[in-house]
Every structure is written in structure tokens, then in C-alpha cells.
Design an enzyme around this catalytic site. Sequence first.
Site, PDB file in Angstrom:
ATOM      1  N   GLU A 207      29.339  83.940 100.189  1.00  0.00           N
ATOM      2  CA  GLU A 207      28.665  82.973  99.310  1.00  0.00           C
ATOM      3  C   GLU A 207      29.657  82.013  98.641  1.00  0.00           C
ATOM      4  O   GLU A 207      29.274  80.935  98.185  1.00  0.00           O
ATOM      5  CB  GLU A 207      27.870  83.701  98.208  1.00  0.00           C
ATOM      6  CG  GLU A 207      26.605  84.397  98.685  1.00  0.00           C
ATOM      7  CD  GLU A 207      26.879  85.667  99.498  1.00  0.00           C
ATOM      8  OE1 GLU A 207      27.899  86.346  99.225  1.00  0.00           O
ATOM      9  OE2 GLU A 207      26.098  85.962 100.422  1.00  0.00           O
ATOM     10  N   ASN A 208      30.925  82.405  98.567  1.00  0.00           N
ATOM     11  CA  ASN A 208      31.910  81.577  97.853  1.00  0.00           C
ATOM     12  C   ASN A 208      32.150  80.206  98.496  1.00  0.00           C
ATOM     13  O   ASN A 208      32.658  79.300  97.851  1.00  0.00           O
ATOM     14  CB  ASN A 208      33.254  82.308  97.704  1.00  0.00           C
ATOM     15  CG  ASN A 208      33.235  83.391  96.648  1.00  0.00           C
ATOM     16  OD1 ASN A 208      34.002  84.337  96.678  1.00  0.00           O
ATOM     17  ND2 ASN A 208      32.341  83.261  95.669  1.00  0.00           N
TER      18      ASN A 208
ATOM     19  N   GLU B 105      30.696 106.021  92.169  1.00  0.00           N
ATOM     20  CA  GLU B 105      30.554 105.900  90.711  1.00  0.00           C
ATOM     21  C   GLU B 105      30.846 104.454  90.318  1.00  0.00           C
ATOM     22  O   GLU B 105      31.805 103.855  90.816  1.00  0.00           O
ATOM     23  CB  GLU B 105      31.554 106.820  90.003  1.00  0.00           C
ATOM     24  CG  GLU B 105      31.323 108.285  90.251  1.00  0.00           C
ATOM     25  CD  GLU B 105      30.028 108.801  89.613  1.00  0.00           C
ATOM     26  OE1 GLU B 105      29.673 108.344  88.519  1.00  0.00           O
ATOM     27  OE2 GLU B 105      29.384 109.663  90.230  1.00  0.00           O
TER      28      GLU B 105
ATOM     29  N   ARG C 183      30.956  77.046  96.642  1.00  0.00           N
ATOM     30  CA  ARG C 183      31.624  76.488  95.454  1.00  0.00           C
ATOM     31  C   ARG C 183      32.171  75.099  95.776  1.00  0.00           C
ATOM     32  O   ARG C 183      32.205  74.703  96.930  1.00  0.00           O
ATOM     33  CB  ARG C 183      32.742  77.423  95.014  1.00  0.00           C
ATOM     34  CG  ARG C 183      32.142  78.746  94.581  1.00  0.00           C
ATOM     35  CD  ARG C 183      33.119  79.582  93.839  1.00  0.00           C
ATOM     36  NE  ARG C 183      32.427  80.746  93.321  1.00  0.00           N
ATOM     37  CZ  ARG C 183      32.895  81.530  92.376  1.00  0.00           C
ATOM     38  NH1 ARG C 183      34.064  81.290  91.846  1.00  0.00           N
ATOM     39  NH2 ARG C 183      32.202  82.567  91.954  1.00  0.00           N
TER      40      ARG C 183
ATOM     41  N   ASP D  46      35.837  89.796  88.878  1.00  0.00           N
ATOM     42  CA  ASP D  46      35.019  88.685  88.389  1.00  0.00           C
ATOM     43  C   ASP D  46      35.585  88.174  87.066  1.00  0.00           C
ATOM     44  O   ASP D  46      36.236  88.920  86.331  1.00  0.00           O
ATOM     45  CB  ASP D  46      33.575  89.178  88.221  1.00  0.00           C
ATOM     46  CG  ASP D  46      32.588  88.037  88.119  1.00  0.00           C
ATOM     47  OD1 ASP D  46      32.961  86.885  88.411  1.00  0.00           O
ATOM     48  OD2 ASP D  46      31.438  88.297  87.738  1.00  0.00           O
TER      49      ASP D  46
ATOM     50  N   SER E 141      33.828  85.899  99.008  1.00  0.00           N
ATOM     51  CA  SER E 141      32.562  86.334  99.608  1.00  0.00           C
ATOM     52  C   SER E 141      32.010  85.252 100.531  1.00  0.00           C
ATOM     53  O   SER E 141      32.408  84.080 100.450  1.00  0.00           O
ATOM     54  CB  SER E 141      31.548  86.652  98.515  1.00  0.00           C
ATOM     55  OG  SER E 141      31.068  85.455  97.944  1.00  0.00           O
TER      56      SER E 141
HETATM   57  C1  FPP Z   1      35.465  85.663  90.589  1.00  0.00           C
HETATM   58  O1  FPP Z   1      35.668  84.884  89.472  1.00  0.00           O
HETATM   59  C2  FPP Z   1      36.570  85.582  91.482  1.00  0.00           C
HETATM   60  C3  FPP Z   1      36.577  85.024  92.724  1.00  0.00           C
HETATM   61  C4  FPP Z   1      35.420  84.355  93.326  1.00  0.00           C
HETATM   62  C5  FPP Z   1      37.749  85.001  93.539  1.00  0.00           C
HETATM   63  C6  FPP Z   1      38.588  86.205  93.338  1.00  0.00           C
HETATM   64  C7  FPP Z   1      39.804  85.975  94.008  1.00  0.00           C
HETATM   65  C8  FPP Z   1      41.029  86.263  93.535  1.00  0.00           C
HETATM   66  C9  FPP Z   1      41.348  86.853  92.248  1.00  0.00           C
HETATM   67  C10 FPP Z   1      42.136  86.005  94.428  1.00  0.00           C
HETATM   68  C11 FPP Z   1      42.288  87.142  95.383  1.00  0.00           C
HETATM   69  C12 FPP Z   1      43.514  87.000  95.961  1.00  0.00           C
HETATM   70  C13 FPP Z   1      44.150  87.728  96.858  1.00  0.00           C
HETATM   71  C14 FPP Z   1      45.531  87.374  97.050  1.00  0.00           C
HETATM   72  C15 FPP Z   1      43.605  88.845  97.625  1.00  0.00           C
HETATM   73  P1  FPP Z   1      34.644  83.731  89.191  1.00  0.00           P
HETATM   74  O2  FPP Z   1      35.263  82.468  89.642  1.00  0.00           O
HETATM   75  O3  FPP Z   1      33.327  84.039  89.807  1.00  0.00           O
HETATM   76  O4  FPP Z   1      34.576  83.784  87.643  1.00  0.00           O
HETATM   77  P2  FPP Z   1      33.329  83.436  86.718  1.00  0.00           P
HETATM   78  O5  FPP Z   1      32.236  84.417  87.074  1.00  0.00           O
HETATM   79  O6  FPP Z   1      33.853  83.630  85.343  1.00  0.00           O
HETATM   80  O7  FPP Z   1      32.948  82.021  87.021  1.00  0.00           O
END
Ligand code: FPP
Length: 240
Positions: A65-66, A205, A69, A18, A63
Amino acid sequence: MEIQNELQVPSHVAIIMDGNGRWARRRGMPRKMGHVEGCKVVEQTVRDAADLGISYLTVYAFSTENWKRSEDEVSALMQLFRIYIKKLLKVATEKNVKVVMIGERSRFAPDLIEGLNELEEKTKDNTRMTFVIAINYGARDEIRRGMTRMAQDVKEGKLEPDSITEQTINGYLDTAGLPDPDLLIRTSGELRLSNFLLWQLAYTELYVTDVLWPDFNKDCLVEAIRSYGKRERRFGGVLK
Ligand code: FPP
């Protein structure tokens, strides 16, 4: 090597990555730039975890839920997945890592599904570490899908309701065959599970760090493992 000798390395580490958005905002950049950096950190973390002797690494990449966005952010993430499928294939081959997806991939574009299938297929015989990517994953959706299949098996007479054990349920989840995580790391400070591995985290944990995911590095991973090593683990009241 020195670090490894003194560390009690958990077998399975799961991560809620996150803070990409906040990382970008603090730099006056669009949110997607946080994901660009976040992806680089995923690649490096796979290397670090394999080097540290972790057997299973699971990350929450996207997720259920994503999808809510903005279109711009979702399409940036899809584009990054396309790029990183290729990069991860290289890393997995180099480090002898098997890649497995959990979640419901049918909602993705056909080329992306093909790439994900290929990444799994080409790495399936690798043995050093298993890297699990949760993509279009939500624990409640996983349980719903699994229980639908289980109900179907009961209906068809393949499964006796009285014979259902916790192991039976494990076998219907996306994580069938994988051990439960020993340690869950969540970056950027929120104290939530966000619909991640709700069944599998029962005795895990928890470790929460304020570090934002794009700033997470090997030292942060080692710190989380050190904190884990200092704990006395309890499994339903039994000390292990
Ligand atoms: C949370 O940050 C992150 C995500 C929703 C996406 C995470 C995905 C990656 C790091 C890419 C994964 C990639 C591979 C190649 C497996 P946020 O956008 O919710 O941050 P915020 O809470 O600060 O808004």
C-alpha cells in the site's frame, strides 16, 4: 548480559514500525526526515535484537500500500533503502546476522533489486540471528502469490488437493522455513495489523506502544519482551 538472564526472550519478534511521519510533523520537519531517523533505529534494533539473543527479527519496511504515498516520499524511501542496504551489510557481517527479504521485489529499480539480492547472498551463511525485511510486502498479496503457485502445482499433478495441510500452505508463503512470530510489536499506538503476516500471526502475542518508531530504543524492546514474558501463551486453547 544481566538483562538477558532475567528475560524470557522470544525466538521471533516482528515489528510494525509506525509513526515516522508523526515524529517528523511534531518537529516541523518533512515526513521523509522521520524515515531517515527510522532507518537509524532499524540499524540499532538489529544490533540490540542480536545482543538480546533474539533468533528472528522481522520488520515491515515497505507495504504494497505504501506505493500510494506521494512520489517525493516514495523516492525518499527508495533512496534510504539504497543507503541502508550497504549499512545493513556491515551490521549483518559484524553481528553474524543472515538477512532475508519477504515481499515482491520485482517492482523495485534494477539496482535496488541487485542490492537486495546481494545482501541476502552475502549474509546467507550467518547464524546468530535471521533478520527478515518485508519490502513491497502485503499479506494478502503473499497469500495470492502462494496460492497461485499451489494451484499451478495441483494443475500439473505435483500436488494432491486432499494432501494439503497447514504445513503445505506454509511452504508456499514467502516465510517458508521461518517460524511464526512469538511477539508482534507495533509502535505509535494504532491497533491494526495493516496487512502484515496475517497467516503467520495466528497465535502471536501482540504488544502496542505509543512510542513513535524513531524514538524506539533498546529499553522499549526490553519492555516489550518483559510484557511478553509475563503472559501465558495459548495456542488454540492449549496453554504452553
Ligand atoms: C511508518 O511510518 C513507516 C513506514 C511506512 C516506513 C518504515 C520504514 C522504515 C523505518 C525504513 C526501513 C528501513 C530499512 C532499512 C529496512 P508512517 O510514515 O506511516 O508514520 P505516520 O503513521 O506517523 O504517518
